[in-house]
Design an enzyme around this catalytic site. Structure first.
Site, short mmCIF file in Angstrom:
data_model
loop_
_atom_site.label_atom_id
_atom_site.label_comp_id
_atom_site.label_asym_id
_atom_site.label_seq_id
_atom_site.Cartn_x
_atom_site.Cartn_y
_atom_site.Cartn_z
N SER A 216 1.50 -3.99 -0.18
CA SER A 216 1.97 -4.04 1.22
C SER A 216 3.37 -4.64 1.21
O SER A 216 3.56 -5.78 0.80
CB SER A 216 1.00 -4.84 2.08
OG SER A 216 0.76 -6.11 1.54
N GLY A 218 5.66 -5.12 3.73
CA GLY A 218 6.23 -5.51 5.03
C GLY A 218 6.69 -4.29 5.81
O GLY A 218 5.93 -3.33 5.97
N ALA A 219 7.93 -4.35 6.28
CA ALA A 219 8.48 -3.28 7.13
C ALA A 219 8.53 -1.93 6.41
O ALA A 219 8.56 -0.87 7.03
CB ALA A 219 9.87 -3.67 7.60
N GLY A 221 6.18 -0.65 4.72
CA GLY A 221 4.86 -0.03 4.69
C GLY A 221 4.13 -0.26 3.38
O GLY A 221 4.32 -1.29 2.72
N GLY A 247 -1.63 -7.90 6.55
CA GLY A 247 -2.18 -7.54 5.24
C GLY A 247 -3.70 -7.43 5.28
O GLY A 247 -4.29 -6.56 4.64
N ASP A 248 -4.35 -8.32 6.04
CA ASP A 248 -5.82 -8.27 6.15
C ASP A 248 -6.25 -6.98 6.87
O ASP A 248 -7.26 -6.37 6.52
CB ASP A 248 -6.33 -9.50 6.92
CG ASP A 248 -5.93 -10.80 6.24
OD1 ASP A 248 -5.78 -10.81 5.00
OD2 ASP A 248 -5.76 -11.81 6.93
#
Lengths: 308, 308
Positions: A216, A218-219, A221, A247-248
């Protein structure tokens, strides 16, 4: 059912204050409390998607009781937490009027050897009816650093697909035990592999033992490297909001896609849309359902040339 | 027994961190928890001095249960808290390595009219065996602002000496109900009377209805204005330490002196020494017994000319 494991559960407390000034006294204007720890966050999202979820891990003390009372009111989530003598930790997020957060995290309770043994037995019993299991978050004191590696081997013996979402040495040892899926963020992936280049780092993480890696970023994807190919999944535009729990939510998307046997591009679209809908939600760690339903059709999933 | 009333009890949590930086994440290195609210602090000191103490007020929710479990382990303090639906508030004191404290105070639970009525009945029953009563601290939402005035009238009808230690409008209304003793600090006294000159302000507070006024003036010690005379009690030298709870220890000293019928100079010496021994104690709100025993003989109590 889907099983999520949270060894270091937490009672997540959010305080709203006007402004946080060190060494001053503050009136808290609003207090919210909810069961926390990554696996419990994942379970809430899975339940919201209509899955049957069981949560296990540890709970103890007055904070553990408060957490379990609140779980009892969470529709679709079954509580199979193992009692311990120590008190479940609290986390306090102090949010000021500007929306910025100052975080205070208590250490987890010390887990006794007998408690760790009791957990492993409960876990093995729960695997008998699990379609998939997610091992999430940090380890409390007293739990051996190779704990996740052992839990992964038990899941593999039971034929239950296992996802690992942790960091540092527990991640390093867990990956070596050949989990079906790991979901590191950029920092965790770099720490594991020594590489800050995601494509190279995901390849390296697979070589270390992970069957599939979904990073993951962040921005940017999600970046997935699987036996069937490589994909990048990204929301249609940059999102402004609170990334807590994003993230969860991605983990919940991946797990639900796994048990529904969705093709990889659909799994990733779901995970990326849930993650984005969490950033957009007004309450940290919740997801905005309308945003999710809108975004899931707008996520672009691109197959990348599989150089490895 | 001595009765202390704490309508806005709290679970006092102390976090130790290296440094508090707004908008950053912090690992808490040490967590301590104790029953809080002024009346509970007063009760702990009274019990340590060998008095039988009963505490009443409100307790509710998971935090209330945690508070009551800890009270059950406090020797000499009898728990007569009245159960409420809402959850007892928490206070969080974040102490950094330099010893500075950042305070976060939750609002108290809303008290329902029936809960306030139940408390007043319990209070009246407890007064039957009380030698003295102390009314301490702020009022939670739902309790009428004239609450202390009513509780003072009930105590006076029962012939039980009553001490009031609060601030703002509850203090103003309470004083008008003619309590035996009020113990404002400099700021509370100035807010009540409009005067920043302690001698004039204590005189004015008596005119407003308080039978005796003992003002706690920080490093300058205590200033008492009674029907028998005026005294100033001060420790032998300036003290360095944490003033949290120093006022509560002074209240305990005054109450114990009252029930033991000590002459005023001795009462004040005890109160000033307890207050100073609290500033010197390593743990906020506790008192250092050895320091107390040393200081009680060193406090200077000076009679002042009674100009009023």
């Amino acid at each position: 059912m889907i099983l999520t494991v949270t060894l270091n559960t937490a009672l997540d407390i959010t305080y709203h204050v006007r402004d946080l000034t060190p060494h001053a006294s503050h009136r808290v204007t609003e207090v919210t409390e909810r069961p926390g720890g990554k696996g419990l966050n994942v379970a809430r999202v899975l339940a919201a998607l209509g899955h049957e979820v069981t949560v296990t891990g540890f709970a103890g003390g007055a904070t553990g009781r408060a957490l379990q009372e609140q779980l009892a009111h969470t529709t679709g989530v079954l509580d199979a937490l193992v009692p311990v003598e120590g008190a479940t930790r609290r986390t306090v997020a102090v949010v000021d009027a500007g929306g910025d957060t100052t975080q205070l995290n208590e250490p987890g309770p010390a887990i006794a050897p007998a408690e760790w043994t009791a957990f492993q037995e409960a876990y093995e019993d729960l695997l008998a009816t699990a379609e998939a299991v997610a091992l999430c978050g940090s380890l409390p004191p007293g739990v051996p650093v190779g704990a996740y590696a052992g839990l992964i081997r038990t899941a593999r013996s039971a034929g239950v697909p296992v996802l690992l979402d942790t960091s540092g040495e527990p991640l390093r040892r867990g990956v070596a035990a050949r989990p079906d899926l790991v979901k590191p963020n950029a920092e965790e992936l770099a720490e594991l592999t020594g590489s800050h280049e995601p494509s190279q780092a995901t390849r390296d993480a697979r070589r270390r033992g992970a069957h599939t890696v979904v990073a993951s970023l962040g921005a940017e994807g999600l970046l997935a490297r699987t036996a069937e190919g490589r994909w990048r999944a990204a929301p249609p535009h940059r999102l402004r909001g609170n990334p807590t729990g994003a993230g969860d939510s991605a983990v919940a998307g991946l797990l639900s896609g796994l048990v529904e046997r969705l093709p990889w591009p659909e799994r990733l679209a779901r995970a990326a849309a849930l993650s984005a809908a969490t950033v957009l939600a007004p309450v940290a760690g919740e997801f905005d359902r309308a945003a999710y339903e809108r975004l899931v059709g707008q996520v672009t999933v691109t197959a990348e040339a599989n150089a490895a």
